[in-house]
Design an enzyme around this catalytic site. Structure first.
Site, PDB file in Angstrom:
ATOM      1  N   ASP A 140       9.380   3.057  -0.841  1.00 47.93           N
ATOM      2  CA  ASP A 140       8.380   3.704  -0.003  1.00 47.93           C
ATOM      3  C   ASP A 140       8.681   3.297   1.441  1.00 47.93           C
ATOM      4  OD1 ASP A 140       6.261   4.509   1.478  1.00 47.93           O
ATOM      5  OD2 ASP A 140       4.714   3.621   0.189  1.00 47.93           O
ATOM      6  N   LYS A 173       5.150   9.153   8.573  1.00 48.27           N
ATOM      7  CA  LYS A 173       4.879   8.560   9.894  1.00 48.27           C
ATOM      8  C   LYS A 173       5.876   9.043  10.948  1.00 48.27           C
ATOM      9  CE  LYS A 173       2.327   4.645   7.993  1.00 48.27           C
ATOM     10  NZ  LYS A 173       0.955   4.617   8.403  1.00 48.27           N
ATOM     11  N   TYR A 213       0.867  -1.182   0.000  1.00 46.56           N
ATOM     12  CA  TYR A 213       0.000   0.000   0.000  1.00 46.56           C
ATOM     13  C   TYR A 213       0.902   1.229   0.000  1.00 46.56           C
ATOM     14  CZ  TYR A 213      -3.315   3.544   1.689  1.00 46.56           C
ATOM     15  OH  TYR A 213      -4.094   4.668   1.830  1.00 46.56           O
TER      16      TYR A 213
END
Ligand code: PLP
Length: 446
Positions: A258, A286, A163
Site C-alpha cells: 500500500d 495521494k 491504515y
C-alpha cells in the site's frame, strides 16, 4: 457541543493554555458542528487528538495555508500527503483549468487515462496493468478483492498500526495475541468480516514466518505500508519487506504494497524502488492525484486480468479516471525528477537534525523518525518500530507542543500518530522559522 473558542486547558497535566483559535474559524466550527459529524468530513481534521479547535482554511499557496482570518501557516500536513509540489503549483492549476473547459466527466475512456497508466507503469516495474479509482480506500479494497478472487482464499493479513482506508475488513485491530483473528476496530464492522483479517506486529519477521508456517495455504494476501505513515513514520527493518514478499510467493499468497502515502513520496518509484522489491499488487493515491480524487491499484498482469470486464472480479466507478483528476495527475508527474527528491532529502535531513538538536537541549524523551520527506516527532524514546512502541508516546505533551507550534504559525499534523510532510515549496527560510518555533515549543511543553 459549542466550539472551543476560548483558552482550553489540556487536563490535569497541563498548565499551558491552548492558543486562542481565530474567531472566524471558531464561528465556522460552531456552524459546522451543527451540520457535519464532529464538524468535519474526515475525523482527524477535527483536532480532537490535540484537544483543539480546527483552523478553517481559506486558501493555500506553495508551502503555506491561510486560515479563515488570513493568518499564514507553514504547512506540514500537505493535505495528508498529496501536496509534494506545494499548494497550487502553476502547471497543475493550468492543467486542471484547461481540462475543465473540455468537460468535467464523460463516463467513457480518454487518452489521458492511457497516458497516466503508461507513465505509472514506467515508474513502477512491478505494475503491468492498473485500474484507476477515486480514493486510496477504493484502491486497497479492490486490490484485496483481486487477491481473494485470484487465490480463492478469504484470509488476509495486515499489520497493527498500518491504515489502509476504511473498508470494513481493514478496520480491524489485533485479537488477544499475535496472529489471532481480528476484532472490529469500528462500530458497524461485522465480527464475521473482521475475523477474516489477521493482524501481526509491524517489523516482526518471526511472527510473519510463523503465521505462514501454520496458515500459509489459507492466506489470500498480506497488505503492508512499506514505510508506515499511519502510526507516525516507522521504517521497515532490513529484511522485513523482503521476507514478506518471499513468503507470499512461496505460499501462493498475494503481496500488496500500500504505497498510497509512500508512492512518489519516498522516491519516484515509491518504497519498492528504494528496497528493490516487486510486490504482486501496489496501491497508489495521494501524490499521483495532484490533490484531486484519484488513486490506482495495479500489478502483475495475471492478477489484473481477473478484473471486470476481463475477469470475474467486479470493480467499477462512475468517476474513475475522471479527466480533471487525470490532468492534475499528469501535470504532477511531469514535475517529478531525481533533482526534486534530492532537494527533499536535503530539506528532510536539515529538519531532522535541527529538531534533534532542539530536543537534545530539553531532555525530553522524544525522537525524530524520517524517511525522505515524511517524518514524525514521537514524544517517546526511540526507536519506534511497531504499534506497541508508538503507544508509549506522551500524547498530552504532543498536544501541548502542537498548540505551541500552531501559535507560532506552524501547521503540524494535529495528532501524534501521523506523518508530517515536506514539499518542494518549503524554503530554507521556512525551515529556519520552523526550527525556531519547534525549539521554543519544546521548551514550553517540557
Ligand atoms: C497508506 C494509506 N492507504 C490508504 C489510505 C486511504 O486513502 P483515502 O483517504 O484516499 O481513502 C490512506 C489514507 O491516509 C493511507 O495513508
Amino acid at each position: 457541543m459549542p466550539a472551543r473558542a476560548e483558552c482550553v486547558s489540556l487536563g490535569p497535566d497541563s498548565d499551558l493554555p491552548f492558543p486562542m483559535i481565530d474567531s472566524v474559524s471558531a464561528a465556522l466550527f460552531a456552524r459546522a458542528e451543527r451540520v457535519l459529524p464532529g464538524g468535519v468530513n474526515s475525523p482527524v481534521r477535527a483536532f480532537r487528538a490535540v484537544q483543539g479547535t480546527p483552523v478553517f482554511i481559506s486558501r493555500a499557496s506553495g508551502a503555506y495555508l491561510y486560515g479563515a482570518d488570513q493568518t499564514r501557516y507553514i504547512d506540514y500536513v500537505g493535505s495528508w500527503g498529496p501536496m509534494l509540489l506545494g499548494h497550487a503549483p502553476p502547471n497543475v492549476v493550468a492543467a486542471i483549468t484547461e481540462a475543465a473547459t473540455r468537460g468535467t466527466s464523460y463516463g467513457a475512456p480518454t487518452e489521458g487515462e492511457v497516458l497516466l497508466a503508461e507513465r505509472l507503469i514506467a515508474l513502477y516495474p512491478s505494475i503491468e496493468k492498473l485500474r484507476a479509482v477515486s480514493s486510496g480506500t477504493e484502491a486497497t479494497m479492490s486490490a484485496l478483492r483481486v487477491a481473494r478472487g485470484f487465490t480463492g482464499r478469504d484470509l488476509i493479513v495486515k499489520f497493527e498500526g498500518c491504515y489502509h482506508g476504511h473498508a470494513d475488513f481493514l478496520l480491524v485491530k489485533a485479537g488477544s495475541g499475535a496472529a489471532t483473528f481480528g476484532v472490529p476496530d469500528s462500530a458497524g464492522v461485522p465480527r464475521a468480516t473482521a475475523e477474516n483479517t489477521l493482524t501481526l506486529p509491524y517489523n516482526d519477521t518471526n511472527a510473519l514466518r510463523h503465521l505462514f508456517e501454520t496458515r500459509g495455504k489459507d492466506l489470500a494476501a498480506v497488505i503492508v505500508e512499506p514505510v508506515v505513515g499511519n502510526m507516525g513514520v516507522v521504517p521497515p527493518e532490513p529484511g522485513f519487506l523482503e521476507t514478506l514478499v518471499e513468503l507470499c510467493t512461496s505460499h501462493g499468497a498475494v503481496s500488496i504494497f500500500d504505497e498510497v502515502m509512500t508512492g512518489c513520496r519516498v522516491a519516484q518509484g515509491g518504497m519498492q524502488a528504494r528496497v528493490g522489491l516487486r510486490p504482486d499488487l501496489t496501491c497508489l493515491g495521494k501524490i499521483i492525484g495532484g490533490g484531486l480524487p484519484l488513486a490506482v491499484y495495479g500489478g502483475r498482469r495475471l492478477l489484473m486480468d481477473r478484473v471486470a470486464p476481463l475477469g470475474p472480479v467486479y470493480q467499477a466507478g462512475t468517476l474513475s479516471g475522471n479527466p480533471i483528476a487525470v490532468a492534475a495527475a499528469l501535470a504532477t508527474l511531469d514535475r517529478l525528477d531525481e533533482a526534486l527528491y534530492a532537494r527533499l532529502e536535503a530539506k528532510g535531513a536539515r529538519l531532522q537534525h535541527g529538531l534533534e538538536l532542539a530536543l537534545s537541549k530539553t531532555g525530553l524523551d522524544a525522537c525524530v523518525q524520517r524517511v525522505g520527506s515524511m517524518f514524525t516527532v514521537f514524544f517517546a524514546k526511540g526507536p519506534i518500530r511497531c504499534w506497541e512502541d508508538a503507544k508509549r508516546c506522551d500524547v498530552q505533551r504532543f498536544a501541548r507542543w502542537h498548540g505551541a507550534m500552531l501559535a507560532r504559525g506552524v501547521y503540524w499534523p494535529p495528532a501524534q500518530f501521523e506523518a508530517a510532510f515536506l514539499s518542494d515549496a518549503h524554503s530554507d527560510d521556512d525551515l529556519t522559522k520552523t526550527l525556531t518555533a519547534a525549539e521554543e515549543a519544546f521548551a514550553e511543553s517540557v
